[in-house]
Design an enzyme around this catalytic site. Structure first.
Site, PDB file in Angstrom:
ATOM      1  N   CYS A   5       4.026   4.839   5.375  1.00  0.00           N
ATOM      2  CA  CYS A   5       4.658   4.827   4.054  1.00  0.00           C
ATOM      3  C   CYS A   5       6.029   4.190   4.286  1.00  0.00           C
ATOM      4  O   CYS A   5       6.735   4.565   5.235  1.00  0.00           O
ATOM      5  CB  CYS A   5       4.806   6.246   3.504  1.00  0.00           C
ATOM      6  SG  CYS A   5       5.866   6.318   2.044  1.00  0.00           S
TER       7      CYS A   5
ATOM      8  N   GLY B 141       2.420   8.526  -4.300  1.00  0.00           N
ATOM      9  CA  GLY B 141       1.515   9.290  -3.429  1.00  0.00           C
ATOM     10  C   GLY B 141       0.822  10.460  -4.106  1.00  0.00           C
ATOM     11  O   GLY B 141      -0.197  10.950  -3.621  1.00  0.00           O
TER      12      GLY B 141
ATOM     13  N   CYS C   3       4.128  -1.430   0.090  1.00  0.00           N
ATOM     14  CA  CYS C   3       3.761  -0.063  -0.259  1.00  0.00           C
ATOM     15  C   CYS C   3       2.351   0.192   0.256  1.00  0.00           C
ATOM     16  O   CYS C   3       1.408  -0.510  -0.131  1.00  0.00           O
ATOM     17  CB  CYS C   3       3.809   0.053  -1.783  1.00  0.00           C
ATOM     18  SG  CYS C   3       3.094   1.551  -2.424  1.00  0.00           S
TER      19      CYS C   3
HETATM   20  N1  DGL Z   1       6.535   3.775  -0.205  1.00  0.00           N
HETATM   21  C1  DGL Z   1       5.216   3.829  -0.695  1.00  0.00           C
HETATM   22  C2  DGL Z   1       4.180   3.738   0.396  1.00  0.00           C
HETATM   23  O1  DGL Z   1       4.383   2.997   1.344  1.00  0.00           O
HETATM   24  C3  DGL Z   1       4.938   4.830  -1.813  1.00  0.00           C
HETATM   25  C4  DGL Z   1       5.555   6.156  -1.686  1.00  0.00           C
HETATM   26  C5  DGL Z   1       5.399   7.040  -2.922  1.00  0.00           C
HETATM   27  O2  DGL Z   1       5.943   6.669  -3.983  1.00  0.00           O
HETATM   28  O3  DGL Z   1       4.735   8.073  -2.822  1.00  0.00           O
HETATM   29  O4  DGL Z   1       3.131   4.339   0.336  1.00  0.00           O
END
Ligand code: DGL
Length: 268
Positions: A190, A50, A80
């Site tokens: 997320c 992010g 993700c």
């Molecule tokens: N879990 C991921 C998403 O759905 C990425 C989170 C990250 O690493 O900032 O955006």
């Protein structure tokens, strides 16, 4: 002797995220497509996604796709939101496997509900910057209003298992704006965020929030069927890789899914 449909496709499905968040999607996939073989890739070396730029994320995803290509996968699930928002468009037609992006798939399914006219989205900074949620929902329903709120503290809280933080500031601080917008639903945009649901629900009713993992898994199950990509042999297995700290990954994985093996370290 057991016989299987000769159209059955036993090649694995790659599932990727920056860390353990994508396990929220894998968990749902295991319930709707239990026969499939899965390769889960947690890119703990590059976490958090992010905070990265679109260009950096495209380069990272390219490396992970090359890794999956060598594993002869039939499909890759971007479990993700951040890479669905930043890298999918650029890479979508360049690989010999199907690519399932989270945001685009979920927007398509959820847009069947024409009564949904005010939607909130909590997501990473990189996701919010692209306004992919807004664009994708407006594609199907131009009248929908979408408010996207970045929550940069949430992924570090989950992945680093931070316990001592100012909850009111870190949790309610982000929720406040979006609650004032008075949305009908708020998407946890997320895959790490469902872990914080206990805290979030202290400030707003839990029914307001959608963890899109279930909808996403159903979309993938339907699409695999539609494209004759289903594995009908009942011996699905899962193999885990992480790009750094496999022991830490196994420990953190418990938040979402109990995993038996320590991931293999994959240098990308
Ligand atoms: N879990 C991921 C998403 O759905 C990425 C989170 C990250 O690493 O900032 O955006």
């Amino acid at each position: 002797m057991e016989t299987f449909n000769n159209k059955t496709d036993t090649r694995p499905i790659g599932v990727m995220d920056s860390g353990v968040g994508g396990l929220t999607v894998l968990k749902q996939l295991l319930s709707v497509c239990p026969n499939e073989n899965y390769i889960y890739f947690g890119d703990t070396k590059n976490l958090p996604y992010g905070e990265k730029s679109k260009e950096e994320l495209i380069e990272i995803v390219k490396e992970i796709f090359e890794f999956f290509k060598k594993q002869n996968v039939k499909a890759v699930v971007l479990a993700c939101n951040t890479t669905s928002a930043t890298a999918y468009e650029e890479l979508k037609n360049k690989y010999p496997f199907k690519i399932y992006p989270l945001i685009q798939s979920v927007a398509k399914y959820m847009s069947a509900d024409k009564g949904l006219l005010k939607l909130g989205v909590m997501a990473t900074e990189a996701t919010v910057k692209t306004k992919t949620y807004t664009k994708e929902f407006k594609k199907y329903n131009p009248d929908i209003e979408v408010m996207e709120q970045a929550c940069p503290l949430w992924v570090p809280i989950v992945e680093k298992q931070i316990k001592n933080y100012d909850e009111k500031k870190a949790i309610f601080g982000y929720l406040k704006n979006i609650l004032e917008f008075n949305p009908q639903k708020i998407i946890l945009g997320c895959t790490h965020y469902p872990y914080l649901m206990d805290k979030i629900s202290k400030y707003a009713p839990a029914e307001l929030f959608i963890n899109p993992a279930q909808i996403f898994a159903r979309y993938i199950a339907d699409d695999l069927k539609h494209n004759n990509l289903v594995n009908e042999t009942p011996y699905g297995n899962i193999h885990y890789y992480s790009s750094a700290n496999p022991t830490g990954f196994k420990q953190n994985a418990k938040m979402f899914l109990e995993i038996d093996e320590t991931p293999e370290l994959a240098e990308i």
